[in-house]
Design a protein around this motif. Sequence first.
Motif, PDB file in Angstrom:
ATOM      1  N   ALA A  67       0.885  -1.855   0.067  1.00  0.00           N
ATOM      2  CA  ALA A  67      -0.367  -0.174   0.341  1.00  0.00           C
ATOM      3  C   ALA A  67       0.864   1.257  -0.126  1.00  0.00           C
ATOM      4  O   ALA A  67       0.493   2.606   0.130  1.00  0.00           O
ATOM      5  CB  ALA A  67      -1.095  -0.203   1.336  1.00  0.00           C
ATOM      6  N   VAL A  68       2.205   1.119  -0.191  1.00  0.00           N
ATOM      7  CA  VAL A  68       2.928   2.355  -0.283  1.00  0.00           C
ATOM      8  C   VAL A  68       2.066   2.861  -1.285  1.00  0.00           C
ATOM      9  O   VAL A  68       2.990   4.948  -1.077  1.00  0.00           O
ATOM     10  CB  VAL A  68       4.356   1.822  -0.470  1.00  0.00           C
ATOM     11  N   LEU A 104      -9.176   1.030   2.159  1.00  0.00           N
ATOM     12  CA  LEU A 104      -8.424   0.560   1.689  1.00  0.00           C
ATOM     13  C   LEU A 104      -8.334  -0.413   3.770  1.00  0.00           C
ATOM     14  O   LEU A 104      -7.955  -1.644   3.337  1.00  0.00           O
ATOM     15  CB  LEU A 104      -7.503   0.355   1.308  1.00  0.00           C
ATOM     16  N   GLY A 105      -7.981   0.503   3.895  1.00  0.00           N
ATOM     17  CA  GLY A 105      -8.023  -0.662   5.181  1.00  0.00           C
ATOM     18  C   GLY A 105      -9.421  -0.843   6.100  1.00  0.00           C
ATOM     19  O   GLY A 105      -9.077  -1.536   6.386  1.00  0.00           O
ATOM     20  N   LEU A 148      -2.678   3.078   7.010  1.00  0.00           N
ATOM     21  CA  LEU A 148      -2.647   3.840   5.833  1.00  0.00           C
ATOM     22  C   LEU A 148      -3.157   5.371   5.937  1.00  0.00           C
ATOM     23  O   LEU A 148      -1.893   5.666   4.634  1.00  0.00           O
ATOM     24  CB  LEU A 148      -3.545   2.885   4.816  1.00  0.00           C
ATOM     25  N   ALA A 149      -3.699   5.288   6.634  1.00  0.00           N
ATOM     26  CA  ALA A 149      -4.099   7.031   6.724  1.00  0.00           C
ATOM     27  C   ALA A 149      -2.533   7.864   6.326  1.00  0.00           C
ATOM     28  O   ALA A 149      -2.823   8.677   6.301  1.00  0.00           O
ATOM     29  CB  ALA A 149      -5.281   7.790   7.866  1.00  0.00           C
ATOM     30  N   VAL A 150      -1.752   7.333   7.552  1.00  0.00           N
ATOM     31  CA  VAL A 150      -0.168   7.569   8.504  1.00  0.00           C
ATOM     32  C   VAL A 150       0.800   7.780   6.732  1.00  0.00           C
ATOM     33  O   VAL A 150       1.466   8.410   6.281  1.00  0.00           O
ATOM     34  CB  VAL A 150       0.363   6.894   9.180  1.00  0.00           C
ATOM     35  N   LEU A 151       0.143   6.897   5.904  1.00  0.00           N
ATOM     36  CA  LEU A 151       0.946   7.007   4.830  1.00  0.00           C
ATOM     37  C   LEU A 151       0.228   7.889   4.031  1.00  0.00           C
ATOM     38  O   LEU A 151       1.575   8.699   3.108  1.00  0.00           O
ATOM     39  CB  LEU A 151       0.984   5.202   3.359  1.00  0.00           C
ATOM     40  N   PHE A 244       0.760   0.206  -7.683  1.00  0.00           N
ATOM     41  CA  PHE A 244       0.772  -0.530  -6.592  1.00  0.00           C
ATOM     42  C   PHE A 244       1.282  -2.024  -7.436  1.00  0.00           C
ATOM     43  O   PHE A 244       2.152  -3.290  -7.323  1.00  0.00           O
ATOM     44  CB  PHE A 244      -0.807  -0.693  -6.724  1.00  0.00           C
ATOM     45  N   ILE A 245       1.327  -1.615  -8.862  1.00  0.00           N
ATOM     46  CA  ILE A 245       1.258  -2.936  -9.886  1.00  0.00           C
ATOM     47  C   ILE A 245       3.230  -3.289 -10.061  1.00  0.00           C
ATOM     48  O   ILE A 245       4.049  -3.844  -9.533  1.00  0.00           O
ATOM     49  CB  ILE A 245       0.975  -2.605 -11.317  1.00  0.00           C
ATOM     50  N   ARG A 246       3.483  -1.852  -9.715  1.00  0.00           N
ATOM     51  CA  ARG A 246       5.307  -1.384 -10.275  1.00  0.00           C
ATOM     52  C   ARG A 246       5.864  -2.287  -9.017  1.00  0.00           C
ATOM     53  O   ARG A 246       6.096  -2.838  -8.672  1.00  0.00           O
ATOM     54  CB  ARG A 246       5.663  -0.278  -9.589  1.00  0.00           C
ATOM     55  N   SER A 247       5.143  -1.795  -7.022  1.00  0.00           N
ATOM     56  CA  SER A 247       5.433  -2.339  -5.794  1.00  0.00           C
ATOM     57  C   SER A 247       5.162  -4.471  -6.218  1.00  0.00           C
ATOM     58  O   SER A 247       6.480  -5.038  -5.377  1.00  0.00           O
ATOM     59  CB  SER A 247       4.654  -1.832  -4.918  1.00  0.00           C
ATOM     60  N   LEU A 248       4.161  -4.651  -6.304  1.00  0.00           N
ATOM     61  CA  LEU A 248       3.922  -5.680  -6.798  1.00  0.00           C
ATOM     62  C   LEU A 248       5.314  -6.962  -7.097  1.00  0.00           C
ATOM     63  O   LEU A 248       5.853  -7.698  -7.013  1.00  0.00           O
ATOM     64  CB  LEU A 248       2.837  -5.808  -7.488  1.00  0.00           C
ATOM     65  N   VAL A 249       5.817  -6.215  -8.637  1.00  0.00           N
ATOM     66  CA  VAL A 249       6.805  -6.606  -9.286  1.00  0.00           C
ATOM     67  C   VAL A 249       7.453  -6.215  -8.713  1.00  0.00           C
ATOM     68  O   VAL A 249       8.332  -7.766  -8.377  1.00  0.00           O
ATOM     69  CB  VAL A 249       6.160  -6.097 -10.811  1.00  0.00           C
TER      70      VAL A 249
END
Length: 441
Positions: A67-68, A104-105, A148-151, A244-249
Motif C-alpha cells: 500500500a506504499v 482500503l483499511g 494507511l492514513a499515516v502513509l 501498486f503494480i510496480r511495487s508488487l512486481v
Amino acid sequence: MLNIFDTRHRADHRKVFAIALPMIISNIAAPMLGLVDTAIIGHLPDAIYLSAVAIGAMAINFVYLLAVFLRMATTGITAQAFGAQDTPRQQRGFVQGLAVALVLGVVMLAMQPLILWLLWQLVEATPELQQLATDYISIRLYGAPAALAVLVILGVLLGRQQAKAAMVLVVLTNAVNVILDVVLVIGLDLNVRGAAWASVCAEWVTAIAGLYWVTRSLGLKLRTLPRLQRHEFSALLGMNRDIFIRSLVLQLCMAMMTAYASYYGPTTVAANAVLLQFLMLISLGLDGIAYASEALVGQAKGQRDGHSMQRWFKLCLFWSGLFATLYALIFALFGHSIIGLITNIPEVRERAGEFLPWLIVLPLVAHWSYLFDGIYIGLSQSKAMRDSMLLSALLGFIPAWWLSLSWQNHGLWFALCVFMVSRGAWQWWLLHRRRMLSIAT
C-alpha cells in the motif's frame, strides 16, 4: 551546464539535506515498530511467542508495503500543488488520498480470513503457533485504516517539504509502541496479544496526531472540506494502480531471492536473509535522497520551472552516487564484520561471505533506480514507473536468472544486479524519450 560544486549551490545542497536527513532518521526508526515487539516478546520464557510475532509482523508488513503507493502518489500531487502555491489542490489531494486509505483499511480488515488463509498456505506452523500468530494478525488489522492514513499524511508532509514533521510522527509511533509494549506485555502479561494492541494503539495515535498537524498546515476545517473533483480522483486512482503494480512486481522479484534459494539448502536461505539486510542499510541513505528529489522536482514542476527540475535532478544524482560509493567501500572493508554482527552461526557467516562481492557492487548499480523512483514520483509519472519495472523484470531479472541457473545462488545475485541495472536504464530511457524534465510535458 550545471556545476554542482559551485559555491552558489551551497544553499541547494543544504535544501536537499534538509529533507533527506530527517527521512534517513525516519527510515532508521521505522523498522523499530516490529523490532521493539520482537525484543520484548523475545524475553518471554517460551520461544513460540517470538515466532508468532515474527510471522505475524511479516504478514502485516507485506500487506502494508504493497500500500506504499498511497504515500508515493500523495507526495507527487502535493509537491506539484505546493510548487504552484495551490492550497485548494493540496487540500483536495489530501482528502482524496485519505478517503482511499480509509476504504482500503476497512477492506483489509474485512479480508482478514483471506489473508490468514494465504499465509497458512505458505507457512508451516504447529496449531499453537498458528493460533498465536492468527491472534496477532487479527488484532493488528484493526490498525489498518490508521496505518494507511499515516502513509497519506507522510505523503503530504514530504510534498510540502516538512520532513522534520514526518520524522516526529515516526518517532511518536515508536515511543507509544515502546511504552505500551512494556505495560501490556510485561505489566499485564498479555504476551502476543499485548504486542499487537500496542502496535495498533501506536498507529492510531500517530494517525490522529498527523491529521491534526496536516489539517492545521493546510487550513482544513470539517465544515469547509473541499469538493472532490472527479477527474482528479480518477487520476489519483490511476496513479495508485500503477504504483501498486510496480511495487508488487518489485516484491515478487525480491521474494525470489529467498524462495528459490531454498533449493540450495537452509544455509543458503539463511545467508541470503543476512545479506538482504545489507539492502535495508542501502535504502536508509538512498531513499533519503530519493525523498528529497520527490519534493524538490515536484515543486519545480508545479512552478513550471524546467531549469530547476534539471538542477535538482543533477544535485540529487550527485549525492545518490556519493552515498552508493560510500556504501560500496564500507561493504568492501567491513562487510564480513557486518555479517558477524547479524549472525554468529559459523556456516551461515561463511556462506554469506561467499556472496558478499555482489553486495559491494549492488549499491553502485542500484542507486540510479532509487533516485529515478523519486524523480518519477515528483513528476507524477506513475505509468512510466510501472512500465520500467515490468520491462526490468521481464527483460532483465527473469532472463538473467534463467541463463545463470547453473551458477545456483550466485545466479540469483547476478539476476538481482541485472534487475537493478535494467531498472536504471529503462527509467533513464523513458525519462529522456518522453522529455519528462521539460515544462513542455
